[in-house]
Motif scaffolding. Sequence first.
Motif, short mmCIF file in Angstrom:
data_model
loop_
_atom_site.label_atom_id
_atom_site.label_comp_id
_atom_site.label_asym_id
_atom_site.label_seq_id
_atom_site.Cartn_x
_atom_site.Cartn_y
_atom_site.Cartn_z
N ARG A 263 0.85 -1.18 0.00
CA ARG A 263 0.00 0.00 0.00
C ARG A 263 0.89 1.23 0.00
NH1 ARG A 263 -4.26 2.21 4.51
NH2 ARG A 263 -2.29 2.70 5.56
N LEU A 264 0.79 1.99 -1.06
CA LEU A 264 1.53 3.23 -1.17
C LEU A 264 0.73 4.36 -0.57
CD1 LEU A 264 2.87 2.94 -4.83
CD2 LEU A 264 3.83 2.01 -2.71
N SER A 265 1.43 5.28 0.07
CA SER A 265 0.80 6.46 0.65
C SER A 265 1.34 7.72 -0.02
CB SER A 265 1.07 6.54 2.15
OG SER A 265 0.59 5.41 2.83
N CYS A 266 0.48 8.68 -0.17
CA CYS A 266 0.87 9.99 -0.68
C CYS A 266 0.33 11.01 0.31
CB CYS A 266 0.31 10.23 -2.06
SG CYS A 266 0.65 11.88 -2.73
N VAL A 267 1.24 11.58 1.09
CA VAL A 267 0.85 12.56 2.11
C VAL A 267 1.08 13.97 1.56
CG1 VAL A 267 1.25 13.40 4.43
CG2 VAL A 267 1.47 10.97 3.95
N ALA A 268 0.07 14.79 1.72
CA ALA A 268 0.16 16.16 1.22
C ALA A 268 0.31 17.14 2.36
CB ALA A 268 -1.09 16.51 0.42
N SER A 269 1.04 18.20 2.10
CA SER A 269 1.15 19.30 3.05
C SER A 269 1.02 20.60 2.28
CB SER A 269 2.48 19.26 3.80
OG SER A 269 3.56 19.34 2.90
N GLY A 270 0.62 21.62 2.98
CA GLY A 270 0.50 22.93 2.36
C GLY A 270 -0.91 23.26 1.93
N ARG A 271 -1.61 22.29 1.42
CA ARG A 271 -2.99 22.49 0.99
C ARG A 271 -3.78 21.20 1.24
NH1 ARG A 271 -3.48 26.73 -2.91
NH2 ARG A 271 -2.11 28.40 -2.14
N SER A 272 -5.09 21.35 1.32
CA SER A 272 -5.93 20.17 1.46
C SER A 272 -6.05 19.46 0.11
CB SER A 272 -7.32 20.57 1.95
OG SER A 272 -8.19 19.47 1.86
N LEU A 273 -5.89 18.14 0.14
CA LEU A 273 -6.01 17.36 -1.09
C LEU A 273 -7.45 17.28 -1.59
CD1 LEU A 273 -3.62 14.29 -0.75
CD2 LEU A 273 -3.41 16.27 -2.27
N SER A 274 -8.39 17.68 -0.78
CA SER A 274 -9.79 17.53 -1.15
C SER A 274 -10.18 18.38 -2.37
CB SER A 274 -10.70 17.88 0.03
OG SER A 274 -10.50 19.24 0.41
N THR A 275 -9.33 19.34 -2.73
CA THR A 275 -9.62 20.18 -3.89
C THR A 275 -8.70 19.87 -5.06
OG1 THR A 275 -8.13 21.93 -3.11
CG2 THR A 275 -10.43 22.04 -2.40
N TYR A 276 -7.99 18.76 -5.00
CA TYR A 276 -7.02 18.40 -6.04
C TYR A 276 -7.42 17.10 -6.73
CZ TYR A 276 -3.60 21.84 -4.39
OH TYR A 276 -2.95 23.00 -4.06
N ALA A 277 -7.16 17.07 -8.02
CA ALA A 277 -7.14 15.80 -8.72
C ALA A 277 -5.82 15.11 -8.38
CB ALA A 277 -7.25 16.02 -10.22
N LEU A 278 -5.86 13.80 -8.17
CA LEU A 278 -4.68 13.04 -7.78
C LEU A 278 -4.41 11.93 -8.79
CD1 LEU A 278 -2.95 13.30 -5.12
CD2 LEU A 278 -5.12 14.50 -5.08
N GLY A 279 -3.15 11.76 -9.06
CA GLY A 279 -2.77 10.68 -9.95
C GLY A 279 -1.58 9.90 -9.41
N TRP A 280 -1.52 8.64 -9.77
CA TRP A 280 -0.34 7.80 -9.51
C TRP A 280 0.27 7.42 -10.86
CZ3 TRP A 280 1.98 6.76 -4.93
CH2 TRP A 280 1.25 6.98 -3.76
N PHE A 281 1.57 7.57 -10.95
CA PHE A 281 2.30 7.21 -12.14
C PHE A 281 3.49 6.34 -11.73
CE2 PHE A 281 0.52 10.03 -15.42
CZ PHE A 281 -0.26 10.85 -14.64
#
Length: 124
Positions: A19-37
């Motif tokens: 299970r890969l995790s992507c932790v965000a800081s600086g802004r809430s991810l709730s307003t972002y499109a997210l992708g895994w490459f």
Amino acid sequence: QVQLVESGGGLVQAGGSLRLSCVASGRSLSTYALGWFRQAPGKQREFVAGVSWDGGKIFFTDSVEVRCTLSGDVAKNTVYLLMNNLQPEDTAVYYCAASQRSINLRVLEDYPYWGQGTQITVSS
């Protein structure tokens, strides 16, 4: 701006899961499109999975669709990519990416924000 940090990669035998995790800081991810490459040695970076900012659209590349699950934890500002039945061809550096715009989730160039990547190595 949002900063992204991936983790959860490692060495696993074929058939295993990570299970890969992507932790965000600086802004809430709730307003972002997210992708895994992912990018394997000597190959171009390719789309694995993506979710629109509102969660209404989720896409996977064909080779992982039945083996992967995307999920998120709003409180932790984290998105997860669970990969099951890993195979040697899944060996690559995995990156998460984010965009505040409405984008084509599969297009690498549409994401302005990237993490540093986490390595998955699958042994046969």
